[in-house]
Design a protein around this motif. Structure first.
Motif, PDB file in Angstrom:
ATOM      1  N   LEU A  97     123.465   5.379 -14.568  1.00  0.00           N
ATOM      2  CA  LEU A  97     124.866   5.138 -14.205  1.00  0.00           C
ATOM      3  C   LEU A  97     125.197   3.670 -13.922  1.00  0.00           C
ATOM      4  N   PRO A  98     124.319   2.879 -13.295  1.00  0.00           N
ATOM      5  CA  PRO A  98     124.665   1.462 -13.089  1.00  0.00           C
ATOM      6  C   PRO A  98     124.988   0.713 -14.386  1.00  0.00           C
ATOM      7  N   PHE A  99     124.432   1.167 -15.524  1.00  0.00           N
ATOM      8  CA  PHE A  99     124.709   0.488 -16.791  1.00  0.00           C
ATOM      9  C   PHE A  99     126.168   0.642 -17.229  1.00  0.00           C
ATOM     10  N   PRO A 100     126.695   1.881 -17.380  1.00  0.00           N
ATOM     11  CA  PRO A 100     128.120   1.986 -17.725  1.00  0.00           C
ATOM     12  C   PRO A 100     129.027   1.447 -16.623  1.00  0.00           C
ATOM     13  N   THR A 101     128.549   1.454 -15.377  1.00  0.00           N
ATOM     14  CA  THR A 101     129.333   0.862 -14.293  1.00  0.00           C
ATOM     15  C   THR A 101     129.509  -0.631 -14.516  1.00  0.00           C
ATOM     16  N   GLU A 102     128.432  -1.305 -14.917  1.00  0.00           N
ATOM     17  CA  GLU A 102     128.512  -2.735 -15.207  1.00  0.00           C
ATOM     18  C   GLU A 102     129.395  -3.003 -16.415  1.00  0.00           C
ATOM     19  N   LEU A 103     129.333  -2.117 -17.430  1.00  0.00           N
ATOM     20  CA  LEU A 103     130.212  -2.264 -18.587  1.00  0.00           C
ATOM     21  C   LEU A 103     131.674  -2.162 -18.167  1.00  0.00           C
ATOM     22  N   LEU A 104     131.975  -1.230 -17.265  1.00  0.00           N
ATOM     23  CA  LEU A 104     133.341  -1.090 -16.765  1.00  0.00           C
ATOM     24  C   LEU A 104     133.811  -2.351 -16.053  1.00  0.00           C
ATOM     25  N   SER A 105     132.932  -2.913 -15.226  1.00  0.00           N
ATOM     26  CA  SER A 105     133.319  -4.068 -14.418  1.00  0.00           C
ATOM     27  C   SER A 105     133.375  -5.352 -15.234  1.00  0.00           C
ATOM     28  N   ALA A 106     132.577  -5.445 -16.309  1.00  0.00           N
ATOM     29  CA  ALA A 106     132.517  -6.674 -17.100  1.00  0.00           C
ATOM     30  C   ALA A 106     133.532  -6.711 -18.217  1.00  0.00           C
ATOM     31  N   SER A 107     134.036  -5.529 -18.613  1.00  0.00           N
ATOM     32  CA  SER A 107     134.979  -5.462 -19.729  1.00  0.00           C
ATOM     33  C   SER A 107     136.404  -5.760 -19.253  1.00  0.00           C
ATOM     34  N   VAL A 108     137.090  -6.637 -19.984  1.00  0.00           N
ATOM     35  CA  VAL A 108     138.469  -6.963 -19.616  1.00  0.00           C
ATOM     36  C   VAL A 108     139.369  -5.740 -19.808  1.00  0.00           C
ATOM     37  N   HIS A 109     139.204  -5.078 -20.927  1.00  0.00           N
ATOM     38  CA  HIS A 109     139.958  -3.851 -21.206  1.00  0.00           C
ATOM     39  C   HIS A 109     138.961  -2.788 -21.676  1.00  0.00           C
ATOM     40  N   ALA A 110     138.467  -2.014 -20.714  1.00  0.00           N
ATOM     41  CA  ALA A 110     137.480  -0.979 -21.053  1.00  0.00           C
ATOM     42  C   ALA A 110     138.127   0.047 -21.980  1.00  0.00           C
ATOM     43  N   GLY A 111     137.506   0.251 -23.141  1.00  0.00           N
ATOM     44  CA  GLY A 111     138.045   1.176 -24.118  1.00  0.00           C
ATOM     45  C   GLY A 111     137.479   2.566 -23.973  1.00  0.00           C
ATOM     46  N   PRO A 112     137.873   3.469 -24.877  1.00  0.00           N
ATOM     47  CA  PRO A 112     137.402   4.857 -24.806  1.00  0.00           C
ATOM     48  C   PRO A 112     135.889   4.986 -24.936  1.00  0.00           C
ATOM     49  N   GLY A 113     135.250   4.056 -25.636  1.00  0.00           N
ATOM     50  CA  GLY A 113     133.795   4.127 -25.779  1.00  0.00           C
ATOM     51  C   GLY A 113     133.093   3.981 -24.445  1.00  0.00           C
ATOM     52  N   ILE A 114     133.535   3.006 -23.647  1.00  0.00           N
ATOM     53  CA  ILE A 114     132.927   2.787 -22.328  1.00  0.00           C
ATOM     54  C   ILE A 114     133.240   3.958 -21.407  1.00  0.00           C
ATOM     55  N   HIS A 115     134.480   4.432 -21.461  1.00  0.00           N
ATOM     56  CA  HIS A 115     134.852   5.583 -20.630  1.00  0.00           C
ATOM     57  C   HIS A 115     134.035   6.820 -21.011  1.00  0.00           C
ATOM     58  N   ALA A 116     133.838   7.008 -22.318  1.00  0.00           N
ATOM     59  CA  ALA A 116     133.053   8.155 -22.779  1.00  0.00           C
ATOM     60  C   ALA A 116     131.599   8.030 -22.339  1.00  0.00           C
ATOM     61  N   LEU A 117     131.052   6.815 -22.391  1.00  0.00           N
ATOM     62  CA  LEU A 117     129.669   6.603 -21.948  1.00  0.00           C
ATOM     63  C   LEU A 117     129.535   6.894 -20.459  1.00  0.00           C
ATOM     64  N   TYR A 118     130.515   6.469 -19.678  1.00  0.00           N
ATOM     65  CA  TYR A 118     130.479   6.703 -18.230  1.00  0.00           C
ATOM     66  C   TYR A 118     130.532   8.198 -17.925  1.00  0.00           C
ATOM     67  N   ILE A 119     131.528   8.874 -18.487  1.00  0.00           N
ATOM     68  CA  ILE A 119     131.666  10.306 -18.208  1.00  0.00           C
ATOM     69  C   ILE A 119     130.511  11.085 -18.829  1.00  0.00           C
ATOM     70  N   GLY A 120     130.055  10.656 -20.000  1.00  0.00           N
ATOM     71  CA  GLY A 120     128.900  11.316 -20.621  1.00  0.00           C
ATOM     72  C   GLY A 120     127.661  11.231 -19.753  1.00  0.00           C
ATOM     73  N   THR A 121     127.484  10.089 -19.085  1.00  0.00           N
ATOM     74  CA  THR A 121     126.352   9.943 -18.165  1.00  0.00           C
ATOM     75  C   THR A 121     126.472  10.928 -17.006  1.00  0.00           C
ATOM     76  N   LEU A 122     127.684  11.092 -16.497  1.00  0.00           N
ATOM     77  CA  LEU A 122     127.910  12.061 -15.422  1.00  0.00           C
ATOM     78  C   LEU A 122     127.661  13.481 -15.922  1.00  0.00           C
ATOM     79  N   LEU A 123     128.006  13.735 -17.174  1.00  0.00           N
ATOM     80  CA  LEU A 123     127.773  15.064 -17.737  1.00  0.00           C
ATOM     81  C   LEU A 123     126.281  15.367 -17.819  1.00  0.00           C
ATOM     82  N   VAL A 124     125.477  14.367 -18.173  1.00  0.00           N
ATOM     83  CA  VAL A 124     124.023  14.558 -18.209  1.00  0.00           C
ATOM     84  C   VAL A 124     123.511  14.967 -16.832  1.00  0.00           C
ATOM     85  N   ALA A 125     123.956  14.248 -15.788  1.00  0.00           N
ATOM     86  CA  ALA A 125     123.526  14.586 -14.424  1.00  0.00           C
ATOM     87  C   ALA A 125     124.015  15.972 -14.029  1.00  0.00           C
TER      88      ALA A 125
END
Length: 207
Positions: A97-125
């Motif tokens: 989870l810290p990885f997609p979290t960093e992508l969210l914080s570093a991206s100026v405009h987080a797109g659907p790919g980053i959002h999908a990676l974040y939620i997908g990580t939560l789905l795995v857990a």
């Protein structure tokens, strides 16, 4: 069957991994703090508000996941292969989870790919938690004696379905993004209704 001591060691390992993962979330803010220079704290927080919000979101998420895991473990005294696999799948999601979290914080405009990676990580857990609950429900001997037979699959299944639906929405309706996670709030009224039904008095036989 593995001993109670073995199970407690497994839980201790899980807790240690979660503690490391939740600590890693703050490192981007710590690194950013080294560049504050002569800026005031207000300016610094404003410039790093995306990092701060991403940290708060993931801190709350990991805390909620840990609490749910704690409630499972609090009524378990042993484990089997399925339970261990579920736990490690759950830990994989937490550690990643810290990885997609960093992508969210570093991206100026987080797109659907980053959002999908974040939620997908939560789905795995979430699936990992579901596997653990499945192991506990279908092997009553894993449960502590005073709570044996009380475990149910209902909420774990509903949570997994809601998380999967949130992922689908984040992908198919990009403007929704992480707001799709608000679907999980439905778990609270569902839980209250389910608890209320369990507390209803049972009819007396013969009436």
């Amino acid at each position: 069957m593995p001993s109670d001591v073995g199970f407690r060691r497994l839980v201790a390992f899980s807790d240690a991994v979660v503690a490391i993962a939740i600590t890693l979330l703050v490192l981007p803010l710590v690194d950013a703090a080294g560049t504050i220079g002569s800026e005031g704290i207000g300016t610094f927080l404003g410039d790093n508000r995306t990092k701060l919000l991403a940290f708060l979101l993931s801190f709350a998420v990991i805390g909620r996941f840990w609490w749910s895991q704690h409630q499972i473990h609090d009524r378990v005294a042993a484990y089997d292969v399925a339970f261990v696999w579920g736990m490690f799948l759950w830990l994989f999601g937490i550690v990643f989870l810290p990885f997609p979290t960093e992508l969210l914080s570093a991206s100026v405009h987080a797109g659907p790919g980053i959002h999908a990676l974040y939620i997908g990580t939560l789905l795995v857990a979430t699936v990992g938690a579901l596997v653990q609950q499945f192991a506990v429900v279908h092997r009553a001997e894993l449960q502590v004696e005073e709570h044996r037979g009380e475990a149910r699959m209902t909420l774990a299944v509903i949570q997994t379905l809601l998380m999967a639906l949130a992922l689908v929405l984040a992908i198919t309706v990009p403007p929704i993004g992480l707001w799709a996670l608000l679907l999980l709030l439905l778990l609270y009224p569902i839980g209250w209704i389910r608890k209320g039904r369990q507390e209803l008095p049972r009819p007396i036989e013969g009436r």
